[in-house]
Write an enzyme that holds these catalytic residues in place. Structure first.
Site, PDB file in Angstrom:
ATOM      1  N   ARG A  18      18.557   6.264  27.602  1.00  0.00           N
ATOM      2  CA  ARG A  18      19.686   6.854  26.858  1.00  0.00           C
ATOM      3  C   ARG A  18      20.443   7.780  27.788  1.00  0.00           C
ATOM      4  O   ARG A  18      19.810   8.581  28.494  1.00  0.00           O
ATOM      5  CB  ARG A  18      19.185   7.681  25.671  1.00  0.00           C
ATOM      6  CG  ARG A  18      18.489   6.898  24.604  1.00  0.00           C
ATOM      7  CD  ARG A  18      17.665   7.822  23.732  1.00  0.00           C
ATOM      8  NE  ARG A  18      16.649   8.509  24.535  1.00  0.00           N
ATOM      9  CZ  ARG A  18      15.866   9.494  24.077  1.00  0.00           C
ATOM     10  NH1 ARG A  18      16.000   9.927  22.842  1.00  0.00           N
ATOM     11  NH2 ARG A  18      14.971  10.062  24.863  1.00  0.00           N
TER      12      ARG A  18
ATOM     13  N   LYS B  19      16.184  -6.538  23.505  1.00  0.00           N
ATOM     14  CA  LYS B  19      17.161  -5.468  23.756  1.00  0.00           C
ATOM     15  C   LYS B  19      18.200  -5.384  22.625  1.00  0.00           C
ATOM     16  O   LYS B  19      18.491  -4.313  22.087  1.00  0.00           O
ATOM     17  CB  LYS B  19      17.846  -5.711  25.103  1.00  0.00           C
ATOM     18  CG  LYS B  19      18.977  -4.769  25.428  1.00  0.00           C
ATOM     19  CD  LYS B  19      18.510  -3.333  25.568  1.00  0.00           C
ATOM     20  CE  LYS B  19      19.697  -2.381  25.642  1.00  0.00           C
ATOM     21  NZ  LYS B  19      19.306  -0.991  25.670  1.00  0.00           N
TER      22      LYS B  19
ATOM     23  N   PHE C   1      16.648   9.004  14.961  1.00  0.00           N
ATOM     24  CA  PHE C   1      17.871   8.295  14.551  1.00  0.00           C
ATOM     25  C   PHE C   1      18.137   8.431  13.055  1.00  0.00           C
ATOM     26  O   PHE C   1      18.626   7.515  12.415  1.00  0.00           O
ATOM     27  CB  PHE C   1      17.825   6.815  14.981  1.00  0.00           C
ATOM     28  CG  PHE C   1      18.132   6.662  16.446  1.00  0.00           C
ATOM     29  CD1 PHE C   1      19.396   6.286  16.869  1.00  0.00           C
ATOM     30  CD2 PHE C   1      17.182   6.954  17.401  1.00  0.00           C
ATOM     31  CE1 PHE C   1      19.691   6.192  18.215  1.00  0.00           C
ATOM     32  CE2 PHE C   1      17.464   6.874  18.748  1.00  0.00           C
ATOM     33  CZ  PHE C   1      18.723   6.485  19.159  1.00  0.00           C
ATOM     34  N   LEU C   2      17.797   9.592  12.543  1.00  0.00           N
ATOM     35  CA  LEU C   2      18.084   9.867  11.131  1.00  0.00           C
ATOM     36  C   LEU C   2      18.982  11.099  10.995  1.00  0.00           C
ATOM     37  O   LEU C   2      18.891  11.826  10.012  1.00  0.00           O
ATOM     38  CB  LEU C   2      16.770  10.065  10.357  1.00  0.00           C
ATOM     39  CG  LEU C   2      15.932   8.794  10.137  1.00  0.00           C
ATOM     40  CD1 LEU C   2      14.635   9.121   9.413  1.00  0.00           C
ATOM     41  CD2 LEU C   2      16.711   7.741   9.345  1.00  0.00           C
TER      42      LEU C   2
ATOM     43  N   THR D 277      22.474  -5.625  29.836  1.00  0.00           N
ATOM     44  CA  THR D 277      22.208  -6.156  28.499  1.00  0.00           C
ATOM     45  C   THR D 277      22.983  -7.462  28.353  1.00  0.00           C
ATOM     46  O   THR D 277      24.214  -7.465  28.382  1.00  0.00           O
ATOM     47  CB  THR D 277      22.669  -5.141  27.433  1.00  0.00           C
ATOM     48  OG1 THR D 277      21.955  -3.920  27.669  1.00  0.00           O
ATOM     49  CG2 THR D 277      22.395  -5.637  26.032  1.00  0.00           C
TER      50      THR D 277
ATOM     51  N   CYS E 172      26.825   1.322  24.256  1.00  0.00           N
ATOM     52  CA  CYS E 172      25.883   0.240  23.909  1.00  0.00           C
ATOM     53  C   CYS E 172      25.962  -0.236  22.465  1.00  0.00           C
ATOM     54  O   CYS E 172      26.243  -1.414  22.222  1.00  0.00           O
ATOM     55  CB  CYS E 172      24.455   0.688  24.227  1.00  0.00           C
ATOM     56  SG  CYS E 172      24.174   0.878  25.990  1.00  0.00           S
TER      57      CYS E 172
ATOM     58  N   VAL F 279      23.313   2.861  34.351  1.00  0.00           N
ATOM     59  CA  VAL F 279      22.007   2.211  34.439  1.00  0.00           C
ATOM     60  C   VAL F 279      21.609   1.957  35.895  1.00  0.00           C
ATOM     61  O   VAL F 279      20.483   2.246  36.300  1.00  0.00           O
ATOM     62  CB  VAL F 279      22.011   0.893  33.637  1.00  0.00           C
ATOM     63  CG1 VAL F 279      20.825   0.027  34.005  1.00  0.00           C
ATOM     64  CG2 VAL F 279      21.979   1.211  32.152  1.00  0.00           C
TER      65      VAL F 279
ATOM     66  N   LYS G 299      28.165  11.515  22.644  1.00  0.00           N
ATOM     67  CA  LYS G 299      27.018  12.387  22.385  1.00  0.00           C
ATOM     68  C   LYS G 299      26.984  13.437  23.480  1.00  0.00           C
ATOM     69  O   LYS G 299      27.707  13.320  24.479  1.00  0.00           O
ATOM     70  CB  LYS G 299      25.737  11.577  22.324  1.00  0.00           C
ATOM     71  CG  LYS G 299      25.294  10.966  23.632  1.00  0.00           C
ATOM     72  CD  LYS G 299      23.905  10.383  23.433  1.00  0.00           C
ATOM     73  CE  LYS G 299      23.405   9.701  24.662  1.00  0.00           C
ATOM     74  NZ  LYS G 299      22.063   9.178  24.495  1.00  0.00           N
TER      75      LYS G 299
ATOM     76  N   GLY H 237      26.119  11.657  10.875  1.00  0.00           N
ATOM     77  CA  GLY H 237      27.220  12.152  11.700  1.00  0.00           C
ATOM     78  C   GLY H 237      28.456  11.309  11.504  1.00  0.00           C
ATOM     79  O   GLY H 237      28.591  10.614  10.484  1.00  0.00           O
TER      80      GLY H 237
HETATM   81  P1  NAD Z   1      28.973   0.849  34.044  1.00  0.00           P
HETATM   82  O1  NAD Z   1      30.201   0.215  33.554  1.00  0.00           O
HETATM   83  O2  NAD Z   1      28.816   2.335  33.998  1.00  0.00           O
HETATM   84  O3  NAD Z   1      28.724   0.419  35.589  1.00  0.00           O
HETATM   85  C1  NAD Z   1      28.790  -0.889  36.052  1.00  0.00           C
HETATM   86  C2  NAD Z   1      28.969  -0.847  37.583  1.00  0.00           C
HETATM   87  O4  NAD Z   1      28.847  -2.168  38.090  1.00  0.00           O
HETATM   88  C3  NAD Z   1      30.328  -0.333  38.041  1.00  0.00           C
HETATM   89  O5  NAD Z   1      30.156   0.694  38.998  1.00  0.00           O
HETATM   90  C4  NAD Z   1      30.996  -1.576  38.676  1.00  0.00           C
HETATM   91  O6  NAD Z   1      31.871  -1.255  39.740  1.00  0.00           O
HETATM   92  C5  NAD Z   1      29.782  -2.317  39.162  1.00  0.00           C
HETATM   93  N1  NAD Z   1      29.991  -3.754  39.406  1.00  0.00           N
HETATM   94  C6  NAD Z   1      30.624  -4.676  38.640  1.00  0.00           C
HETATM   95  N2  NAD Z   1      30.569  -5.891  39.221  1.00  0.00           N
HETATM   96  C7  NAD Z   1      29.868  -5.742  40.373  1.00  0.00           C
HETATM   97  C8  NAD Z   1      29.456  -6.646  41.399  1.00  0.00           C
HETATM   98  N3  NAD Z   1      29.753  -7.947  41.375  1.00  0.00           N
HETATM   99  N4  NAD Z   1      28.770  -6.149  42.447  1.00  0.00           N
HETATM  100  C9  NAD Z   1      28.471  -4.842  42.493  1.00  0.00           C
HETATM  101  N5  NAD Z   1      28.810  -3.938  41.556  1.00  0.00           N
HETATM  102  C10 NAD Z   1      29.498  -4.387  40.500  1.00  0.00           C
HETATM  103  O7  NAD Z   1      27.777   0.152  33.273  1.00  0.00           O
HETATM  104  P2  NAD Z   1      26.463   0.810  32.620  1.00  0.00           P
HETATM  105  O8  NAD Z   1      26.807   1.705  31.499  1.00  0.00           O
HETATM  106  O9  NAD Z   1      25.588   1.314  33.722  1.00  0.00           O
HETATM  107  O10 NAD Z   1      25.806  -0.512  31.977  1.00  0.00           O
HETATM  108  C11 NAD Z   1      25.315  -1.554  32.778  1.00  0.00           C
HETATM  109  C12 NAD Z   1      24.544  -2.506  31.876  1.00  0.00           C
HETATM  110  O11 NAD Z   1      23.392  -1.837  31.334  1.00  0.00           O
HETATM  111  C13 NAD Z   1      25.341  -3.010  30.664  1.00  0.00           C
HETATM  112  O12 NAD Z   1      24.953  -4.311  30.383  1.00  0.00           O
HETATM  113  C14 NAD Z   1      24.882  -2.071  29.559  1.00  0.00           C
HETATM  114  O13 NAD Z   1      25.002  -2.674  28.287  1.00  0.00           O
HETATM  115  C15 NAD Z   1      23.425  -1.867  29.914  1.00  0.00           C
HETATM  116  N6  NAD Z   1      22.857  -0.610  29.410  1.00  0.00           N
HETATM  117  C16 NAD Z   1      23.590   0.544  29.461  1.00  0.00           C
HETATM  118  C17 NAD Z   1      23.032   1.729  29.011  1.00  0.00           C
HETATM  119  C18 NAD Z   1      23.823   3.009  29.037  1.00  0.00           C
HETATM  120  O14 NAD Z   1      23.363   3.978  28.429  1.00  0.00           O
HETATM  121  N7  NAD Z   1      24.966   3.084  29.705  1.00  0.00           N
HETATM  122  C19 NAD Z   1      21.711   1.748  28.530  1.00  0.00           C
HETATM  123  C20 NAD Z   1      20.974   0.555  28.521  1.00  0.00           C
HETATM  124  C21 NAD Z   1      21.567  -0.620  28.977  1.00  0.00           C
END
Ligand code: NAD
Length: 450
Positions: free
Chosen positions: A154, A207, A252-253, A122, A263, A11, A324, A256
């Protein structure tokens, strides 16, 4: 505008790259030195289509940079987005907010007066208030604004999702924060993307409610698929038929092996914990989580059944491991349940995934990893198509048929057509589309795996 993104995971880095593409000047901060070094060397440590080019272009245009130095990274920032992980807290399913709170604590001291701290991670309802409390405790009297801006991208189509979202949701508690967020998203507003402004609690819950609803849809169609198998209907037709109703929608139908990923599993659990604390019932989400957990095990049972009731000593080829296609993310992937279940039933698993191998190697023991689909199926008693990567959509079927020891093809993503596979000489099993498995046989393999 000058923005800072805390966390450069899926993200954080996509948001940063897209904001810089809008013309903002963005600094990314991460505590992971290796990760920042990779970005600074021009490499992208995660797989996301189109991301490398976007980053390269904006780094060259001096709108995007990377650092581990927080104080340096937030200098002059009008808004700082927290995009750190919020995984399931070990054991209880609550969202682990320690990374968010640690970031908030550090930001309170280093951010400029007037800065807007935006939660993009999130986070459960009430987190913005907790972040405000942390700021008040760490930097009493300092004027910082807190906002909530959940992300809906996504993996696999993250850039398109970020640049052309259905909507942007922003929770604010001050007019100033609203103006800053509106200015940041102005390029999207010009493209007529709806910006939904609300309060922070509502934004936070939107969310979770969105992810829970999508999970329900997937679990629902999976159960309908099972019913289709029992009554001889075709789930693809059912999904198409109901999806044409705009009140339902056609997304989303696809049935699988159960939803996975970074998430849905953790967010549905966290929402249930929030509901418990609030003494509210979320029976539908509860049932969805249970059905989805069971589904993954059920997929292993199907493989055993298809192999005649036993996989003892047999090699099973698995195509696709990530949750996926178009991502290297293995978090909560169905393969992490199906494969160990098959191994526990005595199978030898040989697997191939186009991008997920290195993440999968760290999470799956005893699997033989190979470099292409044909090496995976060579001499195997069955092939299981687990993730619908594009390269599995046009496999050389005669070659697969020839390489397999038994012509057994188990398609957990309904990539192929039943007739086509019969013509190609396979015993072909898919989801929600015949042949009907005798109940007695299903029960017997349930016993083998239980
Ligand atoms: P991730 O685990 O891929 O990345 C998190 C990053 O944050 C890591 O690189 C980590 O080193 C860094 N980090 C942690 N603590 C830190 C700090 N104090 N200072 C600086 N960097 C720090 O996470 P993600 O998949 O990108 O998800 C992030 C958030 O977004 C989550 O809450 C997730 O639920 C939400 N989200 C994810 C997606 C997705 O598809 N991955 C989609 C929508 C929302």
């Amino acid at each position: 505008m000058r923005l800072t993104i805390i966390g450069t995971g899926y993200v954080g880095i996509v948001s940063a790259a897209c904001f810089s593409e809008f013309g903002h000047v963005v600094t990314c901060v991460d505590i992971d030195e290796k990760r920042i070094a990779e970005y600074n060397a021009g490499r992208v440590p995660i797989f996301e289509p189109g991301l490398q080019d976007l980053i390269r272009r904006n780094v060259k245009g001096e709108r995007l940079s990377f650092t581990t130095d927080l104080a340096e990274g937030v200098k002059g920032a009008e808004a700082v987005f927290i995009a750190v992980g919020t995984p399931s807290r070990r054991g209880d399913g609550h969202a682990d907010l320690s990374y968010v709170f640690a970031a908030a604590r550090d930001l309170a001291t280093v951010c400029d007066e007037g800065c807007v701290i935006v939660n993009k991670s999130t986070v459960p309802v009430g987190t913005a208030s907790e972040v405000e409390a942390i700021i008040a405790e760490v930097a009493p009297g300092k004027q910082l604004h807190v906002a909530s801006n959940p992300e809906f991208l996504r993996e696999g189509s993250a850039i398109e999702d970020f640049q052309r979202p259905d909507r942007v949701v922003v929770g604010v508690s001050s007019d100033y924060a609203k103006r800053v967020l509106a200015a940041i998203y102005r390029p999207l507003f010009l493209r007529e993307t709806p910006l939904l402004f609300t309060d922070c609690r509502t934004a936070e819950l939107i969310k979770y409610a969105a992810n829970a609803f999508l999970s329900v849809k997937i679990a629902f169609i999976n159960e309908i698929a099972d019913l289709c198998e029992s009554v001889g209907a075709d789930v693809k037709g059912v999904a198409k038929g109901i999806g044409m109703d705009r009140r339902i929608g056609n997304k989303f139908l696809n049935p699988g092996p159960g939803y996975g990923g970074s998430c849905f599993p953790k967010d549905t659990l966290a929402l249930l914990r929030t509901a418990e604390q609030a003494n509210a019932k979320l029976r539908i989400v509860d049932a969805t989580v249970e059905a989805n957990d069971e589904r993954k095990k059920e997929m292993a049972r199907r493989v055993v059944t298809a192999c005649g009731g036993s996989v003892e000593g047999k090699t099973i080829a698995v195509l696709g491991l990530t949750f996926k296609p178009n991502t290297d993310d293995m978090r909560d992937a169905p393969s992490l349940v199906v494969i160990p279940e098959l191994q526990a039933a005595g199978a030898l698993v040989r697997a191939y995934d186009p991008e997920g191998r290195s993440a999968a190697e760290a999470m799956l023991d005893g699997v033989e990893f190979v470099d292409n689909a044909y090496r995976a199926v060579d001499g195997a008693a069955a092939v299981v198509l687990m993730t619908e990567w594009n390269e599995f959509r046009a496999l050389n079927l005669p070659r697969i048929r020839e390489l397999l020891a038994e012509p057994l093809f188990i398609d957990l993503r309904n990539v192929y057509e039943v007739d086509e596979m019969a013509k190609a000489g396979f015993h072909y099993l898919s989801i929600g589309r015949g042949p009907v498995l005798p109940m007695e046989q299903l029960r017997r393999s349930a016993e083998v795996i239980a």
